[in-house]
Design an enzyme around this catalytic site. Sequence first.
Site, PDB file in Angstrom:
ATOM      1  N   ASP A   1       0.848  -1.014  -0.036  1.00 41.61           N
ATOM      2  CA  ASP A   1      -0.281   0.174   0.017  1.00 41.61           C
ATOM      3  C   ASP A   1       1.017   1.270  -0.145  1.00 41.61           C
ATOM      4  OD1 ASP A   1      -2.485   1.255   0.196  1.00 41.61           O
ATOM      5  OD2 ASP A   1      -3.132   0.321   1.984  1.00 41.61           O
TER       6      ASP A   1
ATOM      7  N   ASP B   1     -10.793   2.229  -3.718  1.00 43.67           N
ATOM      8  CA  ASP B   1     -11.043   1.995  -2.252  1.00 43.67           C
ATOM      9  C   ASP B   1     -12.709   2.015  -2.386  1.00 43.67           C
ATOM     10  OD1 ASP B   1      -8.931   1.352  -0.868  1.00 43.67           O
ATOM     11  OD2 ASP B   1      -8.755   3.558  -0.084  1.00 43.67           O
TER      12      ASP B   1
HETATM   13  C1  DGJ Z   1      -6.027   1.830   1.708  1.00 45.15           C
HETATM   14  C2  DGJ Z   1      -6.337   0.732   0.965  1.00 45.15           C
HETATM   15  O1  DGJ Z   1      -6.775   0.989  -0.388  1.00 45.15           O
HETATM   16  C3  DGJ Z   1      -7.345  -0.310   1.811  1.00 45.15           C
HETATM   17  O2  DGJ Z   1      -7.674  -1.367   0.994  1.00 45.15           O
HETATM   18  C4  DGJ Z   1      -6.698  -0.657   2.885  1.00 45.15           C
HETATM   19  O3  DGJ Z   1      -5.613  -1.484   2.608  1.00 45.15           O
HETATM   20  C5  DGJ Z   1      -6.286   0.564   3.970  1.00 45.15           C
HETATM   21  N1  DGJ Z   1      -5.337   1.344   3.052  1.00 45.15           N
HETATM   22  C6  DGJ Z   1      -5.431   0.207   4.853  1.00 45.15           C
HETATM   23  O4  DGJ Z   1      -4.812   1.207   5.763  1.00 45.15           O
END
Ligand code: DGJ
Length: 691
Positions: free
Chosen positions: A439, A509
């Site tokens: 991430d 997201d």
């Molecule tokens: C952002 C990501 O896109 C989510 O899927 C998740 O992993 C969060 N970060 C975790 O902090």
Amino acid sequence: YGSKISESDAVWLAGRIGKAYQPDCEGNNTDLDIDNMPSECGFAYRGDFREPTVVTERADGASMSRYLYASHKISEGVFEPAGLPHARRGDKTLYVTLRDGFSDTEIVLYYTVSDDSDVLVRGSVIKNAGKTALKLKKAFSFCTELFAADWKLLKLEGNWVAERSPEITDLGHGVTKIQSLRGASSHQMNPFAALLRDGADEFSGECYGFQLIYSGSWAITAERNNINQLRIQGGVNDFGFCWKLGAGESFHTPQAALCYSSEGMGKLSREYADFIRERIMPPAHAFSTRPIVVNNWEATYFDFNNEKLFAIIDESAKLGIDTFVLDDGWFGVRDSDRSGLGDWVVNEKKLKGGLKAVIDRCKSKGMKFGLWFEPEMISPDSDLYRAHPDYAICKKGTTPVYGRHQLCLDLTRKEVRDCVVEAVSKVLRENEISYVKWDYNRDLADMYSESLPADGMGEFTHRYMLGAYDLFERITSAFLNILFEGCAGGGRRFDAGMLYYFPHIWTSDNADAVERTRIQYGTSYCYPLSAMSCHVSVCPNHQTGRTVSFDTRGAVASLGSTGYELDISKLSEQEKQKVKEQVESYKKIADLVLGGDLYRLCDPFEGDRFCEMIVSKDKTRAYLAGTRTKYLPRRNSSHLRIYGLDENKTYKITETGDVVSGKVLAAAGIPFRELREYESFVYHIEEVKKK
Ligand code: DGJ
């Protein structure tokens, strides 16, 4: 670059262009003709008044340049720019050397072509051929000139939870610029542009694509001059860019993948999908079956313990899901996004028995285990920060810009990268991990490093990206059996540079099925379906509050690397049964998602329907999924025209029983199923062999 032509036509064209734009470089008064000359590398302050491609500044402050052809050669294979992701494969590369006696610069423009691809890979090597240092103030990767037409510019703009929406605009006179200054390719604008000629659309007409194989701050400009010629070029963003080139030193630009289609955007996308799968993605994973994952983020966020995770694992295993991915919150002190980043040591207070307990549980149920990291970041409240506050990007004596309460690590420094490589590798070495989600949850700011000299800050942003690529390369190549999923707060860094290391990326997201039709549709303009992680999430959806049936969520998530992003243990028996069926049915079409050709049949940005079809390369099988994204009575065609099958083959649609030729399916189509809002359908199509 364009439609294929014969060699004799190419010779004729070259002669005609030469006469029309004959430059006179000796300084008499015809010199200014070069202002209109089509150029492969625009230059500064010497009679070409359009934006330059490369700008250098000598020690005496002079920046004039005019790069002229010196020589060329053609070699087999590709050019590999140092430390940058690149096309792994290609038939032949043309190298054209340009020289400029005034600025002592030598530029090698290179072009890689392949018989079986309509993608042209471009890049350049810029060398200081003099005896004193130069400043490189702009170093774009490509420059192309197109003749007068009614060009439209297609860009992919967006935002967090709304990435990559196609936007088509006219190109007026002057310079149109799309860019990112965020140190990442960005949610807001993707490093891709297409030019559509004279009314070209999804199915027909001429389109040119321009895509950067780069993940940092970038720019693409399209400049229409007053005789309506168009110069389009792009590369590393030149805002604040200044690279010191000592005598004899070279700079390698990132590569750009240029593509041409005479059959609309649909064909352009299919060419790009093949290019990325066959030439960019890590070969070990590009065409290998992706695991069907269940990720605990939206199920638990930071609030989990062994029991909650075990419940998800146990139920998922029963339903055929093969990999459990443990998301954020397993390490350091991390019960919210305010602390812990950088401390890649399991929090045993939260997970009794550590990672091993969770991995053992997965194994006992026949599942594999994946783990989340955010290696490029540091929380000010972390042991890493307390030990090495200088590792964070921050100019001493100033308050840095925070993003999600965190700072970025200064990846321009080797000792910082070494520390990250060791910390992440230790976890990967010591545990049975088959999947990593990597991430990156904020943009880069405070573009400054204490380790660079005062006159070297113009190198910072690009050096950060080179540092990040070094991290990706060292870790992914040391763990070839692990599948690395990219992620950056969803789709902040969804680009061909990332796909070189991460064969699929968490697309957004926003996993609401209706929003996803648009996000996935836009993303598919230049990236293959298999590059997109697409998960079924819970309803009401956590981002939009919308409720959509399990079938529709499954149908939309099946158009990519599928998975689940919810608490499987809390589903009703009926929903669990749906998951089981979806997993089984996805396994039957997984090969199409990995290697098939995409046909976008209904555009969710127009009208009220979304529909995409994936066709096997031999056109014997196809899979089609669609939904109604909003209810607009009688606003759509009553028939769904199914393009992309073989006109001479006969097909059966399993779900409807129709037996009909590919020709009629494309020309007349089948009656559109009457759908309520958010309802969906899937069709499996197969060739009926003649007896
Ligand atoms: C952002 C990501 O896109 C989510 O899927 C998740 O992993 C969060 N970060 C975790 O902090």
